[in-house]
Design a protein around this motif. Structure first.
Motif, PDB file in Angstrom:
ATOM      1  N   VAL A  39      21.034 117.831  38.302  1.00 26.89           N
ATOM      2  CA  VAL A  39      21.432 118.191  36.937  1.00 26.89           C
ATOM      3  C   VAL A  39      22.149 117.307  36.155  1.00 26.89           C
ATOM      4  O   VAL A  39      23.202 117.649  35.144  1.00 26.89           O
ATOM      5  CB  VAL A  39      22.208 119.645  37.154  1.00 26.89           C
ATOM      6  CG1 VAL A  39      21.386 120.618  37.594  1.00 26.89           C
ATOM      7  CG2 VAL A  39      23.376 119.213  37.887  1.00 26.89           C
ATOM      8  N   ARG A  59      26.382 115.743  33.457  1.00 25.09           N
ATOM      9  CA  ARG A  59      25.736 117.063  34.102  1.00 25.09           C
ATOM     10  C   ARG A  59      25.746 118.040  33.343  1.00 25.09           C
ATOM     11  O   ARG A  59      26.762 118.355  32.576  1.00 25.09           O
ATOM     12  CB  ARG A  59      27.036 117.086  35.282  1.00 25.09           C
ATOM     13  CG  ARG A  59      26.543 118.224  36.232  1.00 25.09           C
ATOM     14  CD  ARG A  59      27.606 118.586  37.270  1.00 25.09           C
ATOM     15  NE  ARG A  59      27.600 117.152  37.961  1.00 25.09           N
ATOM     16  CZ  ARG A  59      28.561 116.311  38.535  1.00 25.09           C
ATOM     17  NH1 ARG A  59      29.534 116.774  38.014  1.00 25.09           N
ATOM     18  NH2 ARG A  59      28.418 115.249  39.212  1.00 25.09           N
ATOM     19  N   TYR A  65      22.844 125.594  33.351  1.00 26.46           N
ATOM     20  CA  TYR A  65      23.212 125.424  34.680  1.00 26.46           C
ATOM     21  C   TYR A  65      22.890 126.628  35.433  1.00 26.46           C
ATOM     22  O   TYR A  65      22.067 126.725  36.532  1.00 26.46           O
ATOM     23  CB  TYR A  65      24.427 124.809  34.978  1.00 26.46           C
ATOM     24  CG  TYR A  65      24.789 124.448  36.353  1.00 26.46           C
ATOM     25  CD1 TYR A  65      24.567 123.356  36.846  1.00 26.46           C
ATOM     26  CD2 TYR A  65      25.619 125.423  37.069  1.00 26.46           C
ATOM     27  CE1 TYR A  65      24.978 123.069  38.242  1.00 26.46           C
ATOM     28  CE2 TYR A  65      25.969 125.168  38.486  1.00 26.46           C
ATOM     29  CZ  TYR A  65      25.677 123.882  38.958  1.00 26.46           C
ATOM     30  OH  TYR A  65      25.886 123.555  40.223  1.00 26.46           O
ATOM     31  N   PHE A  68      19.268 127.582  35.694  1.00 25.73           N
ATOM     32  CA  PHE A  68      18.536 126.929  36.644  1.00 25.73           C
ATOM     33  C   PHE A  68      19.028 127.030  38.191  1.00 25.73           C
ATOM     34  O   PHE A  68      17.658 127.278  38.862  1.00 25.73           O
ATOM     35  CB  PHE A  68      18.919 125.433  36.283  1.00 25.73           C
ATOM     36  CG  PHE A  68      18.211 124.464  37.124  1.00 25.73           C
ATOM     37  CD1 PHE A  68      16.876 124.108  37.252  1.00 25.73           C
ATOM     38  CD2 PHE A  68      18.838 123.688  38.019  1.00 25.73           C
ATOM     39  CE1 PHE A  68      16.279 123.170  37.983  1.00 25.73           C
ATOM     40  CE2 PHE A  68      18.477 122.911  39.076  1.00 25.73           C
ATOM     41  CZ  PHE A  68      17.001 122.496  38.949  1.00 25.73           C
TER      42      PHE A  68
END
Length: 112
Positions: A39, A59, A65, A68
């Motif tokens: 990431v 990141r 995030y 995912f």
């Protein structure tokens, strides 16, 4: 280990731990699969390195995030019922949130 943000170059750490699980705990190596969820990295040196093998971007965090990880972890759990997922080098803040979020759904741990 406190090595900091190694990006994709840190993959040797989980591979080494899987070797320990095989040698010391008798877990067959074919039952272990290290996965790297790239990431990005916040390591400025890696971001400027033309030979860096990871995503050359900061990141990802936040909602993108979380969505995912939800997609990946729930797919792993659906595909491999009874899977044990070890979070490696996620950092305490992230790791505790992940452990809390999945504690009643997926067998997970973080040894950091």
């Amino acid at each position: 280990l406190g090595l900091g943000d190694l990006g994709t170059f840190g993959m040797g750490i989980p591979v080494g731990k899987l070797n320990l699980y095989a040698a010391c705990a008798g877990i067959h190596p074919r039952k272990c699969l290290p996965l790297l969820l790239d990431v990005g990295t916040n390591n400025k040196t890696l971001l400027q390195d033309p030979l860096y093998t990871g995503l050359p971007q900061p990141r990802v965090r936040g909602k993108e995030y979380d969505e995912f990880l939800d997609e990946v972890l729930l797919a792993l759990h659906a595909t491999f019922p009874g899977i044990l997922i070890q979070f490696e080098d996620f950092g305490n803040t992230t790791a505790f949130a992940l452990l809390e979020r999945y504690r009643n759904q997926i067998c997970t741990f973080n040894d950091d």
